[in-house]
Design a protein around this motif. Sequence first.
Motif, PDB file in Angstrom:
ATOM      1  N   THR A 248      -2.232   6.599  16.575  1.00  0.00           N
ATOM      2  CA  THR A 248      -1.657   6.023  15.366  1.00  0.00           C
ATOM      3  C   THR A 248      -1.738   7.038  14.233  1.00  0.00           C
ATOM      4  N   PHE A 249      -0.613   7.237  13.573  1.00  0.00           N
ATOM      5  CA  PHE A 249      -0.536   8.119  12.417  1.00  0.00           C
ATOM      6  C   PHE A 249      -0.171   7.269  11.210  1.00  0.00           C
ATOM      7  N   ILE A 250      -0.927   7.410  10.124  1.00  0.00           N
ATOM      8  CA  ILE A 250      -0.649   6.666   8.898  1.00  0.00           C
ATOM      9  C   ILE A 250      -0.180   7.667   7.857  1.00  0.00           C
ATOM     10  N   LEU A 251       1.037   7.435   7.354  1.00  0.00           N
ATOM     11  CA  LEU A 251       1.649   8.324   6.375  1.00  0.00           C
ATOM     12  C   LEU A 251       1.802   7.594   5.050  1.00  0.00           C
ATOM     13  N   ASN A 252       1.664   8.330   3.958  1.00  0.00           N
ATOM     14  CA  ASN A 252       1.806   7.772   2.614  1.00  0.00           C
ATOM     15  C   ASN A 252       3.207   8.024   2.081  1.00  0.00           C
TER      16      ASN A 252
ATOM     17  N   TYR B 100       7.869   9.761   3.764  1.00  0.00           N
ATOM     18  CA  TYR B 100       6.436   9.541   3.952  1.00  0.00           C
ATOM     19  C   TYR B 100       5.819  10.849   4.438  1.00  0.00           C
ATOM     20  N   GLU B 101       4.588  11.157   3.972  1.00  0.00           N
ATOM     21  CA  GLU B 101       3.932  12.402   4.375  1.00  0.00           C
ATOM     22  C   GLU B 101       2.433  12.206   4.522  1.00  0.00           C
ATOM     23  N   LYS B 102       1.854  13.038   5.374  1.00  0.00           N
ATOM     24  CA  LYS B 102       0.409  13.201   5.462  1.00  0.00           C
ATOM     25  C   LYS B 102       0.152  14.510   6.166  1.00  0.00           C
TER      26      LYS B 102
ATOM     27  N   GLU C 275       0.822  -1.214   0.000  1.00  0.00           N
ATOM     28  CA  GLU C 275       0.000   0.000   0.000  1.00  0.00           C
ATOM     29  C   GLU C 275       0.858   1.268   0.000  1.00  0.00           C
ATOM     30  N   LYS C 276       2.164   1.103   0.205  1.00  0.00           N
ATOM     31  CA  LYS C 276       3.115   2.215   0.270  1.00  0.00           C
ATOM     32  C   LYS C 276       2.742   3.197   1.378  1.00  0.00           C
TER      33      LYS C 276
END
Length: 139
Positions: free
Chosen positions: A94-98, A109-111, A83-84
């Motif tokens: 929880t932080f999900i970064l792309n 990775y950033e969001k 999913e990269k």
Amino acid sequence: MKKGLWGVVTVIALSFTGCKKSETGNKAVLQSDGTEQSMTDSGKADPNIQYETDVNGKKYVKTDFVYKATDGSLAKVVFDYKEKTMSIRSNNKTFILNKVDSKGNEAVYEKMDMKARVKGDSLILDQGNNIIELVKTKI
């Protein structure tokens, strides 16, 4: 009642003494070969991907790591290479970064206003004016 209790205690005691310790070790324990290999990511090698080897010699991608910040706090980082994305869990948040960029041995990775740079065993989080440096642990 006492006879039943003694029977249970006897069975438990015999089960502990009847088990033999295997000299070959636990087959369910995974062993790391310590090498990092690259997997192509849009045509480029990504050395941040680490492989583990099980006892049967089959390799698989290790995705979850524990990082330690300079203040001693721990964060669990999970990479999803398909999913990269990467997720960072600390203090029950929880932080999900792309993944936005991968060059050489560094991935970015950033969001929104949060940015993470992964290079080898280090992870640098940048959120506005806060910069947090983390290092991969062997927990």
